[in-house]
Write a protein that holds these residues in place. Structure first.
Motif, short mmCIF file in Angstrom:
data_model
loop_
_atom_site.label_atom_id
_atom_site.label_comp_id
_atom_site.label_asym_id
_atom_site.label_seq_id
_atom_site.Cartn_x
_atom_site.Cartn_y
_atom_site.Cartn_z
N LEU A 174 1.61 6.17 -0.86
CA LEU A 174 3.00 6.18 -1.33
C LEU A 174 3.85 5.61 -0.46
O LEU A 174 4.93 5.09 -1.00
CB LEU A 174 3.18 7.68 -1.55
CG LEU A 174 4.50 7.89 -2.42
CD1 LEU A 174 4.58 7.13 -3.66
CD2 LEU A 174 4.81 9.40 -2.49
N GLY A 175 3.81 5.77 0.85
CA GLY A 175 4.93 5.09 1.88
C GLY A 175 4.83 3.61 1.66
O GLY A 175 5.94 3.18 1.79
N PHE A 176 3.70 2.90 1.50
CA PHE A 176 3.33 1.45 1.38
C PHE A 176 3.90 0.98 0.06
O PHE A 176 4.89 0.23 -0.22
CB PHE A 176 1.78 1.44 1.22
CG PHE A 176 1.62 -0.20 1.41
CD1 PHE A 176 1.14 -1.10 2.31
CD2 PHE A 176 1.46 -0.74 0.15
CE1 PHE A 176 0.98 -2.21 2.46
CE2 PHE A 176 1.24 -2.34 0.28
CZ PHE A 176 1.11 -2.87 1.08
N ILE A 177 3.82 1.92 -1.06
CA ILE A 177 4.34 1.55 -2.22
C ILE A 177 5.67 1.80 -2.43
O ILE A 177 6.47 0.81 -2.83
CB ILE A 177 3.65 2.34 -3.52
CG1 ILE A 177 2.19 1.62 -3.49
CG2 ILE A 177 4.42 2.12 -4.75
CD1 ILE A 177 1.34 2.91 -4.69
N ILE A 191 14.42 -2.82 5.75
CA ILE A 191 13.43 -1.76 5.42
C ILE A 191 12.52 -1.41 6.64
O ILE A 191 12.02 -2.17 7.15
CB ILE A 191 12.42 -2.17 4.31
CG1 ILE A 191 13.38 -2.62 3.12
CG2 ILE A 191 11.46 -1.03 4.12
CD1 ILE A 191 14.18 -1.58 2.65
N MET A 192 12.70 -0.14 7.20
CA MET A 192 12.20 0.36 8.56
C MET A 192 11.12 1.11 7.99
O MET A 192 11.36 2.09 7.03
CB MET A 192 12.95 0.82 9.50
CG MET A 192 14.13 -0.09 9.96
SD MET A 192 15.21 0.73 11.08
CE MET A 192 16.19 -0.61 11.69
N VAL A 193 9.72 1.34 8.70
CA VAL A 193 8.77 2.09 8.26
C VAL A 193 8.32 3.08 9.39
O VAL A 193 8.01 2.45 10.57
CB VAL A 193 7.56 1.51 7.77
CG1 VAL A 193 6.40 2.53 7.17
CG2 VAL A 193 7.98 0.73 6.15
N PHE A 194 8.52 4.17 9.43
CA PHE A 194 7.99 5.02 10.50
C PHE A 194 6.67 6.01 10.49
O PHE A 194 6.55 6.44 9.01
CB PHE A 194 8.95 6.29 10.84
CG PHE A 194 10.47 5.57 10.82
CD1 PHE A 194 10.82 5.36 12.22
CD2 PHE A 194 11.15 5.33 9.78
CE1 PHE A 194 12.18 5.06 12.48
CE2 PHE A 194 12.36 4.58 9.97
CZ PHE A 194 12.86 4.48 11.32
N SER A 203 -0.35 -2.94 8.24
CA SER A 203 -0.35 -3.39 6.87
C SER A 203 0.85 -3.80 6.20
O SER A 203 0.87 -4.39 5.07
CB SER A 203 -1.16 -2.39 6.24
OG SER A 203 -2.58 -2.08 6.91
N PHE A 204 2.01 -3.03 6.67
CA PHE A 204 3.11 -3.29 5.97
C PHE A 204 3.94 -4.59 6.36
O PHE A 204 4.95 -4.65 7.19
CB PHE A 204 4.33 -2.15 6.40
CG PHE A 204 3.69 -0.92 5.90
CD1 PHE A 204 4.56 -0.15 5.08
CD2 PHE A 204 2.50 -0.05 6.44
CE1 PHE A 204 4.26 1.32 4.60
CE2 PHE A 204 2.18 1.15 5.99
CZ PHE A 204 3.06 1.81 4.85
N SER A 205 3.27 -5.56 6.08
CA SER A 205 3.76 -6.82 6.51
C SER A 205 4.82 -7.46 6.01
O SER A 205 5.92 -8.44 6.62
CB SER A 205 2.81 -7.95 6.30
OG SER A 205 2.40 -8.06 4.90
N PHE A 206 5.37 -6.57 4.80
CA PHE A 206 6.85 -7.09 4.40
C PHE A 206 8.00 -6.18 4.83
O PHE A 206 8.85 -6.47 4.60
CB PHE A 206 6.54 -6.67 2.68
CG PHE A 206 6.31 -5.38 2.38
CD1 PHE A 206 7.01 -4.27 2.37
CD2 PHE A 206 4.73 -5.11 2.34
CE1 PHE A 206 6.50 -2.94 2.45
CE2 PHE A 206 4.35 -3.68 2.38
CZ PHE A 206 5.24 -2.93 2.21
N ALA A 207 7.57 -5.15 5.88
CA ALA A 207 8.76 -4.56 6.30
C ALA A 207 9.52 -5.22 7.18
O ALA A 207 8.86 -6.13 7.88
CB ALA A 207 8.29 -3.37 6.81
N ASP A 208 10.81 -4.91 7.58
CA ASP A 208 11.44 -5.73 8.57
C ASP A 208 11.19 -5.12 9.96
O ASP A 208 11.61 -5.66 10.76
CB ASP A 208 13.14 -5.23 8.07
CG ASP A 208 13.35 -6.08 6.95
OD1 ASP A 208 13.44 -7.52 7.07
OD2 ASP A 208 13.60 -5.47 6.13
#
Length: 340
Positions: A174-177, A191-194, A203-208
């Protein structure tokens, strides 16, 4: 007019059984083709729900994420052979709130049978037609995408401060989507992913930017947050969000916990934060996801990375094996090619 249908119900944890019944030929009859296992399905299968919940809801056919082909339609809304995504949320009358928050609604794979059967009967408005060129493995979990979509739509309506930096907590499906859809809807935002697991975060290659939760740079701040962690880990995620978020930001909760989660209300008050709960989705969200995928076909390339298992289901043993494979997968979706 009736026809014979076979459902495959979870009778008790880790034990499926076949149940034969007669189905009235009305509404729209769909043959499931691809299904996707959700964490909620696993909680039933593994017996991780409270015993009183299991006793109340089982036996029950699982799975609420799936697509199929129309085999019969007396409503003339679809043609035989049409590919459709099935909507599990089933309203039971009008309400003042959205159907996915209404106590009058029933939800497949929770309040009544899900999609593990030879045939499924639905009302026409519980189906959305899919383009023939869609990736059907990815389309199997459009329901999960619709949950992220409706939460982002609600966020867009209530957020009053800038959306320059959006933080997503959770390195799972869900975090990925959610992060992917945020990047599509707000391309100018950062977009930052923690998360906890570096192999997932990669895998979150699209994130900043990606950060492990124990290694966040000093002075980093965000404008709005999306919590996609769930379980007892929600508490530490929400605590970190409250610390990093700017005043009057929104905290959008998606994670499900079986137990109460403490929240630092003193800082929520001090910063004037808005906390928004998100659960499930309804027809407009499915329509929105299908339209988004049609207009941005490159999203399929990213979403395909989530698929870790594709299991052909011909027997109940195959179904058990698929649930066991999914259970040991730390990341990604298990897709069932439904040959029943």
């Amino acid at each position: 007019m009736e026809m014979i249908n076979v459902s495959y119900r979870l009778k008790s944890p880790k034990f499926f059984e076949e149940d034969i019944d007669e189905m009235e030929l009305d509404g729209v009859i769909v043959r499931p083709t691809y299904l996707s296992i959700c964490q909620a399905d696993q909680r039933y299968y593994q017996g991780l729900r409270p015993i009183e919940v299991l006793e109340k809801k089982l036996p029950m056919a699982l799975i609420h994420e799936g697509i199929g082909e129309v085999v019969f339609d007396c409503s003339s809304n679809f043609n035989v052979g049409d590919k459709v995504v099935m909507i599990p949320n089933t309203p039971q009358g009008e309400d003042v709130c959205r159907a996915n928050y209404s106590y009058k609604s029933k939800f497949r794979g929770s309040g009544f049978d899900g999609f593990t059967s030879d045939l499924v009967k639905l009302e026409p408005d519980r189906l959305v037609k899919l383009p023939d060129d869609f990736n059907m493995h990815v389309s199997a979990f459009i329901e999960l995408m619709s949950v992220a979509y409706q939460g982002i739509t609600k966020f867009s309506e209530i957020a009053i401060t800038p959306k320059e930096v959006l933080g997503v907590w959770g390195d799972g499906n869900l975090g990925f989507i959610t992060a992917l859809f945020l990047k599509e809807k707000f391309p100018e935002s950062k977009i930052m992913v923690f998360g906890k697991h570096l192999e997932n975060l990669n895998s979150f290659s699209f994130a900043d930017a990606i950060y492990q939760i124990h290694n966040v740079p000093q002075g980093l701040v965000i404008d709005h947050a999306f919590e996609c962690v769930g379980s007892s880990a929600s508490q530490s995620a929400i605590d970190q969000i409250i610390d990093l978020i700017n005043p009057q930001g929104t905290i959008n909760l998606f994670g499900v916990s079986e137990y109460p989660v403490p929240i630092n209300t003193r800082m929520v008050l001090e910063k004037g934060l808005t906390i928004q709960g998100n659960s499930r989705s309804d027809r407009e969200d499915f329509v929105g996801v299908v339209k988004t995928l049609e207009q941005n076909s490159q999203l399929f390339e990213y979403l395909e990375k989530l698929i870790t298992n594709i299991c052909e289901i011909n027997t109940l043993d195959d179904l058990k094996d698929a649930f066991n494979k999914d259970y040991i997968s730390r990341f990604g979706k298990t897709i069932l090619k439904w040959n029943k």
